[in-house]
Scaffold this motif. Structure first.
Motif, PDB file in Angstrom:
ATOM      1  N   GLY A 300       0.837  -1.202   0.000  1.00  0.00           N
ATOM      2  CA  GLY A 300       0.000   0.000   0.000  1.00  0.00           C
ATOM      3  C   GLY A 300       0.871   1.251   0.000  1.00  0.00           C
ATOM      4  O   GLY A 300       2.008   1.223  -0.436  1.00  0.00           O
ATOM      5  N   ILE A 301       0.301   2.347   0.535  1.00  0.00           N
ATOM      6  CA  ILE A 301       1.050   3.597   0.601  1.00  0.00           C
ATOM      7  C   ILE A 301       1.868   3.594   1.890  1.00  0.00           C
ATOM      8  O   ILE A 301       1.342   3.279   2.962  1.00  0.00           O
ATOM      9  CB  ILE A 301       0.099   4.812   0.610  1.00  0.00           C
ATOM     10  CG1 ILE A 301      -0.864   4.720  -0.569  1.00  0.00           C
ATOM     11  CG2 ILE A 301       0.874   6.106   0.583  1.00  0.00           C
ATOM     12  CD1 ILE A 301      -2.041   5.672  -0.455  1.00  0.00           C
ATOM     13  N   GLN A 302       3.141   3.947   1.751  1.00  0.00           N
ATOM     14  CA  GLN A 302       3.974   3.956   2.948  1.00  0.00           C
ATOM     15  C   GLN A 302       3.695   5.215   3.760  1.00  0.00           C
ATOM     16  O   GLN A 302       3.487   6.305   3.214  1.00  0.00           O
ATOM     17  CB  GLN A 302       5.456   3.918   2.558  1.00  0.00           C
ATOM     18  CG  GLN A 302       6.345   3.837   3.783  1.00  0.00           C
ATOM     19  CD  GLN A 302       7.807   3.816   3.418  1.00  0.00           C
ATOM     20  OE1 GLN A 302       8.167   3.314   2.357  1.00  0.00           O
ATOM     21  NE2 GLN A 302       8.627   4.353   4.284  1.00  0.00           N
ATOM     22  N   SER A 303       3.686   5.042   5.064  1.00  0.00           N
ATOM     23  CA  SER A 303       3.386   6.185   5.930  1.00  0.00           C
ATOM     24  C   SER A 303       4.007   5.960   7.303  1.00  0.00           C
ATOM     25  O   SER A 303       4.614   4.918   7.556  1.00  0.00           O
ATOM     26  CB  SER A 303       1.875   6.320   6.044  1.00  0.00           C
ATOM     27  OG  SER A 303       1.565   7.154   7.104  1.00  0.00           O
ATOM     28  N   LYS A 304       3.843   6.951   8.167  1.00  0.00           N
ATOM     29  CA  LYS A 304       4.392   6.853   9.507  1.00  0.00           C
ATOM     30  C   LYS A 304       3.276   7.098  10.516  1.00  0.00           C
ATOM     31  O   LYS A 304       2.544   8.092  10.396  1.00  0.00           O
ATOM     32  CB  LYS A 304       5.464   7.935   9.654  1.00  0.00           C
ATOM     33  CG  LYS A 304       6.658   7.486  10.476  1.00  0.00           C
ATOM     34  CD  LYS A 304       7.542   8.655  10.743  1.00  0.00           C
ATOM     35  CE  LYS A 304       8.894   8.549  10.093  1.00  0.00           C
ATOM     36  NZ  LYS A 304       9.705   9.757  10.341  1.00  0.00           N
ATOM     37  N   ALA A 305       3.125   6.193  11.474  1.00  0.00           N
ATOM     38  CA  ALA A 305       2.088   6.387  12.488  1.00  0.00           C
ATOM     39  C   ALA A 305       2.552   7.464  13.460  1.00  0.00           C
ATOM     40  O   ALA A 305       3.692   7.445  13.912  1.00  0.00           O
ATOM     41  CB  ALA A 305       1.844   5.090  13.228  1.00  0.00           C
TER      42      ALA A 305
END
Lengths: 363, 304
Positions: A300-305
């Protein structure tokens, strides 16, 4: 019959401020209609115009089949519950309830009987001899409701009646109001800025913004098919996520590309996109937090929590893509650490597509 | 080992308890001092305000000779009946008392009611020229009423009201200061929702005023009534100008004329009795209305 019809209603104040612009709304008999919107959207003004407390600048207002533009509030067969209850502080609860009936010269026995019946419905029988000062917020609220019920009006108007109560009591009174509506079988018009109240109580919801009606529909429709970006963002908690997207057509199929992630739209959505000729155009994509999924790495789309909030029954995770913050709602069993790398994807059946210019829905 | 620690903790507890109780004693001492000073000061004020009343009451029971030769005393004399006889034979004090009572009561009721009505109108209704009108009211408040006496007398003469009590009552109904005060009072004691709620309940405008607004304005009206009553009771100037016949005279006029009489020097006791009689209604009004007065002063302290 207590249908309420507003035709091309507008309210312009002396200083030129236009609080309500050209409103058309039909509220059916026995309906629970909720007017909802942020403060200053004209919902209270609309209610007050229905009540006759505010003069209608333009347009026509009907209660039943009667044109009521110039009818005094007392002759409109309505009752109103105010935000701060507006109980007469120098009278006992009994006298508060009896006030309207005495003016109508109702026989004493009937007044007594009606008050007793109303008090029973609301559970305020032991309070009849007390004064408003001696009551708690919730009790005052009940008395205010009682004062409306006892008159047997054709239409109940309520102006944010629960907003002065504490959170727990508000939930309780919400349920009681729904029950009351079922029992009384009367038209309710309810003003609130709280979308939860609107969603839970209304048989239909009218969302307003800047004096204009944005959408009138059943709660489910409003939630699943918001008419524009404003409605989509106002209804639902946490708020819907909005991302830039691009629609494209490949071999007869429609794909939405969001932050590099390509999703194939379902048939219904594809049909609408083709019909309205949006293929190849930039659009605004809306996705509710519960329709955002955590997926395996690189799927999916990479992200940061950034922050996670545990609400008990579910977990909200705030994450960032390209410096913009979004929310997802998931099961509390998921464990995500601070600043942990996550991958997210969206439910392709739950995508909301909006025109970037008009902000209206495409689907 | 554990026991040692516990003992140590206990010792610390005792020490801190001792500190707390010492601190408490200090606070008590300070409180005692402060309260003593406050009560001493209040006592002084009480004395200052009671002494004149006391002098009047005591002297009204003594004869003129005793007053002029023996000076002040705290013991009542025995000449009350004699003083009363002298007073009533030489002055019209009893009819004047009832004249004053009639005028003051009517002025109080009428000015209270109509001022409340005016203030209510200013607060609740929107109408053209409202602010201008209120400005005019303020302007008149700044002009001393004595300035208008010439016109007042002329007008009353034209209306044929000279030497009648009506001429004293009617103009007092328009009490500008009371309207001003009540308008401020009503804006804090009467919410607009209440009026609108009553309208939806089917009440007419006058009904709302009488049943909802007036009871809620009660303390404010009562406060102003005290001042209206005292003002009217002590009103000497306009009474002197308007009234001319003996039977119409009010109490302040009679009291003032006592001083001009020849009985003054020999019968100071009778004159003191006159003063005492003139104080009675004010004391009565105060006793009844002081509850409201205090309520009103503390109003707004706690939000209901």
């Amino acid at each position: 019959m207590a249908k309420v019809t507003l035709k091309n209603i507008a309210k312009i104040y002396d200083n030129g401020f236009q609080a309500v612009k050209n409103i058309n709304l039909e509220i059916l008999d026995k309906e629970f209609m909720v007017l909802v919107g942020p403060s200053g959207c004209g919902k209270t003004t609309t209610l007050r115009m229905i009540a006759g407390l505010e003069k209608i600048t333009l347009g026509e207002s009907y209660i039943g089949e009667t044109l009521v533009n110039d009818v005094e509030p007392k002759n409109r067969n309505i009752a109103m519950v105010f935000q701060n209850y507006a109980l007469y502080p120098h009278m006992t609860v009994y006298d508060n309830l009896a006030f309207g009936l005495k003016i109508k010269k109702t026989p004493k026995d009937e007044i007594k009987e009606r008050i007793e019946r109303t008090a029973k419905i609301l559970g305020i029988e032991p309070l009849l001899k007390n004064r408003p000062k001696q009551l708690s917020g919730g009790q005052r609220q009940r008395v205010a409701l009682g004062r409306a019920i006892v008159r047997k009006p054709g239409v109940f108007l309520m102006d944010e009646p629960l907003s002065n109560l504490d959170a727990k009591l508000r939930v309780q009174m919400r349920a009681e109001l729904i029950k009351l509506h079922n029992e009384l079988q009367t038209t309710f018009i309810y003003v609130t800025h709280d979308q939860t109240e609107a969603m839970t109580m209304g048989s239909r919801i009218c969302v307003m913004h800047d004096g204009v009606i944005q959408q009138v529909a059943e709660p489910k429709t409003i939630y699943n098919h918001p008419a524009n970006i404003f409605v989509a963002s106002f209804i639902g908690s946490p708020q819907m996520n909005f991302l830039q997207g691009r629609l494209s057509e490949k071999q007869g199929k429609i794909f939405a590309t969001i932050e590099g992630l390509e999703l194939e739209l379902n048939e219904e959505a594809s049909g609408k996109v083709k019909e309205k000729n949006y293929a190849g155009k930039e659009v605004m994509v809306g996705i509710r937090p519960e329709d955002v999924y955590l997926v395996n790495d690189n799927e999916g789309i990479q992200s940061k929590a950034e922050v996670s909030e545990l609400l008990g029954c579910n977990l909200h995770i705030y994450f960032k893509i390209n410096e913009k913050q979004y929310t997802l709602s998931t099961s509390p069993k998921v464990e995500v650490g601070f600043n942990e790398r996550i991958f997210v994807s969206f439910d392709r059946d739950k995508l909301h597509l909006f025109d970037k210019e008009t902000e209206e829905t495409i689907l | 080992m554990d026991q040692v620690i516990i003992r140590k903790e206990k010792a610390e507890d005792v020490e801190s308890n001792a500190k707390v109780s010492k601190w408490k004693i200090n606070i008590k001492k300070r409180k005692l001092l402060v309260y003593t000073l406050i009560y001493a000061f209040l006592g002084l004020l009480l004395l200052l305000s009671v002494i004149p009343f006391w002098i009047v009451l005591i002297n009204s029971t003594r004869d003129g000779f005793a007053i002029s030769t023996q000076g002040l005393t705290i013991r009542p004399g025995r000449s009350l009946a004699e003083n009363y006889r002298i007073l009533t034979t030489n002055a019209n004090i009893i009819p004047a008392f009832f004249n004053s009572l009639k005028i003051s009561t009517l002025v109080t009721i009428l000015s209270g009611y109509f001022s409340a009505l005016t203030a209510y109108g200013f607060h609740v209704y929107k109408f053209k020229g409202k602010n201008f009108l209120f400005g005019v009211i303020l302007l008149f408040m700044m002009v001393p009423s004595q300035m208008a006496f010439l016109g007042y007398v002329q007008w009353m003469t034209r209306l044929g009201l000279m030497d009648t009590h009506t001429a004293l009552i009617i103009p007092s109904v328009a009490a500008i200061g009371t309207v001003f005060f009540l308008r401020a009072y009503i804006s804090s004691s009467l919410s607009r929702d209440l009026i609108e709620s009553a309208r939806i309940d089917g009440a007419g405008e006058l009904h709302i005023f009488h049943r909802i607004a007036l009871p809620l304005m009660g303390p404010g009206v009562a406060t102003m009534s005290i001042f209206a009553f005292i003002g009217s009771w002590n009103n000497y100037l306009s009474a002197r100008i308007i009234l001319s016949s003996k039977s119409q005279e009010t109490l302040p006029m009679v009291i003032a004329s006592l001083r001009a009489m020849r009985i003054w020097h020999q019968n100071q006791g009778a004159i003191y009795l006159g003063f005492a009689i003139s104080i009675v209604p004010i004391v009565v009004v105060f006793i009844f209305a002081s509850k409201y007065l205090i309520e009103n002063i503390s109003a707004g302290a706690i939000k209901g």
